[in-house]
Design a protein around this motif. Structure first.
Motif, PDB file in Angstrom:
ATOM      1  N   THR A 211       0.858  -1.185   0.000  1.00  0.00           N
ATOM      2  CA  THR A 211       0.000   0.000   0.000  1.00  0.00           C
ATOM      3  C   THR A 211       0.895   1.236   0.000  1.00  0.00           C
ATOM      4  O   THR A 211       1.801   1.354   0.828  1.00  0.00           O
ATOM      5  CB  THR A 211      -0.909   0.003   1.242  1.00  0.00           C
ATOM      6  OG1 THR A 211      -1.802  -1.110   1.162  1.00  0.00           O
ATOM      7  CG2 THR A 211      -1.725   1.292   1.314  1.00  0.00           C
ATOM      8  N   GLU A 213       0.681   5.234   0.365  1.00  0.00           N
ATOM      9  CA  GLU A 213      -0.242   6.298   0.761  1.00  0.00           C
ATOM     10  C   GLU A 213      -0.004   7.569  -0.056  1.00  0.00           C
ATOM     11  O   GLU A 213       0.865   7.615  -0.918  1.00  0.00           O
ATOM     12  CB  GLU A 213      -0.129   6.542   2.269  1.00  0.00           C
ATOM     13  CG  GLU A 213      -0.582   5.318   3.087  1.00  0.00           C
ATOM     14  CD  GLU A 213      -0.589   5.545   4.577  1.00  0.00           C
ATOM     15  OE1 GLU A 213      -1.231   4.748   5.299  1.00  0.00           O
ATOM     16  OE2 GLU A 213       0.075   6.502   5.045  1.00  0.00           O
ATOM     17  N   VAL A 230       3.396  -0.973   4.104  1.00  0.00           N
ATOM     18  CA  VAL A 230       2.721   0.309   3.875  1.00  0.00           C
ATOM     19  C   VAL A 230       3.784   1.412   3.842  1.00  0.00           C
ATOM     20  O   VAL A 230       4.581   1.542   4.779  1.00  0.00           O
ATOM     21  CB  VAL A 230       1.695   0.619   4.986  1.00  0.00           C
ATOM     22  CG1 VAL A 230       1.054   1.986   4.750  1.00  0.00           C
ATOM     23  CG2 VAL A 230       0.631  -0.482   5.051  1.00  0.00           C
ATOM     24  N   SER A 246       7.035  -1.873   6.470  1.00  0.00           N
ATOM     25  CA  SER A 246       6.377  -0.576   6.422  1.00  0.00           C
ATOM     26  C   SER A 246       7.300   0.528   6.914  1.00  0.00           C
ATOM     27  O   SER A 246       8.192   0.316   7.746  1.00  0.00           O
ATOM     28  CB  SER A 246       5.108  -0.604   7.286  1.00  0.00           C
ATOM     29  OG  SER A 246       4.180  -1.539   6.776  1.00  0.00           O
TER      30      SER A 246
END
Length: 275
Positions: A211, A213, A230, A246
């Protein structure tokens, strides 16, 4: 051997001809972006007739892929659903144009981007393929993805979720996996991979890709892997970074190669340096 091959030929499902699909998507892009239209229309009636023919060609294409996949939906109804969503696709692509124009100092105009930029072409086919994927049209989304990949070297899975103002600079070698989620105002350079940590078939129904952002920039050659990974908003991922975990909001992640610099003896012949 020939009889076996003929038997396979006789019972094989038929795919739409590649040239037909390519012609359809090129015509669709021309209707969405009149700058790409090669044909001139004398009046609105002539334009409308051309568009009606385009609609019929689309329904014919849908009938072929539905038959190949055993899908019993009516092509006309699916075509209408697709067209209802097109204004939103146009808005998304206009935002992508803005992002590319702002993000690339070499871009002189939006017309230039529409006509020549591989990143914009790949994003446009992704937006169309993603809509078809949402409508559960079989085969066609992956065929469009393959077209974009063969023309630009940019491979975006139709099921990936990508937000507004998306920019791919240069683009060759970019790979965006099926379950990737990308926020808004994200910019990728060439060679970026958003991939899976494992290619085990048992992972098929799980989120396998990262993911990203909002407001993230990922530089050339970076590889980001894993469904739990992330990249926090407003982060910068440097070139050639290998990232499998992440990072929080506003991170700066750089790869530091070990480069040795040695003063050469310029009297030596080229190719005989002690480097």
């Amino acid at each position: 051997m020939s009889s076996t091959l003929y038997c396979r030929y006789k019972h094989a499902s038929r795919l739409p001809h590649r040239d037909e699909v390519l012609a359809w998507v090129d015509e669709l892009l021309a209707f969405l972006f009149p700058e790409r239209l090669q044909q001139e229309f004398s009046d609105e009636a002539e334009f409308s007739r051309a568009y009606v023919q385009f609609q019929l060609d689309f329904e014919c294409l849908l009938s072929v892929v539905f038959a190949a996949a055993g899908d019993e939906r009516a092509p006309a109804i699916l075509r209408e659903q697709f067209e209802m969503e097109l204004p939103a696709i146009i808005d998304l692509l206009q935002d992508d144009l803005i992002a590319i124009e702002r993000g690339d100092p070499a871009a002189k105009s939006r017309l230039e981007i529409i006509a020549t930029y591989p990143g914009f072409y790949a994003i446009a086919l992704y937006r169309i393929a993603h809509l078809l994927d949402k409508l559960k049209v079989p085969l066609l989304p992956r065929i469009l993805s393959e077209f974009a990949s063969s023309r630009t070297g940019i491979e975006i899975h139709p099921s990936a979720h990508i937000g507004r103002f998306f920019c791919i600079d240069h683009g060759g070698g970019v790979v965006i996996g099926e379950t990737s989620v990308i926020g808004e105002h994200v910019k990728l350079y060439q060679g970026v991979t958003l991939g899976a940590l494992s290619v085990d078939k048992s992972m098929a129904d799980r989120k396998r890709h990262p993911t990203i952002e909002d407001n993230v920039v990922i530089y050339a050659g970076a590889t980001i892997l894993g469904g739990d990974t992330v990249v926090g908003a407003d982060s910068i991922i440097g070139g050639n970074v290998w990232l499998t975990k992440s990072v929080p909001h506003c991170s700066r992640v750089y790869h530091q190669p070990e480069i040795q610099i040695k003063q050469a003896d310029c009297s030596e012949k080229l190719g005989e340096s002690s480097l």
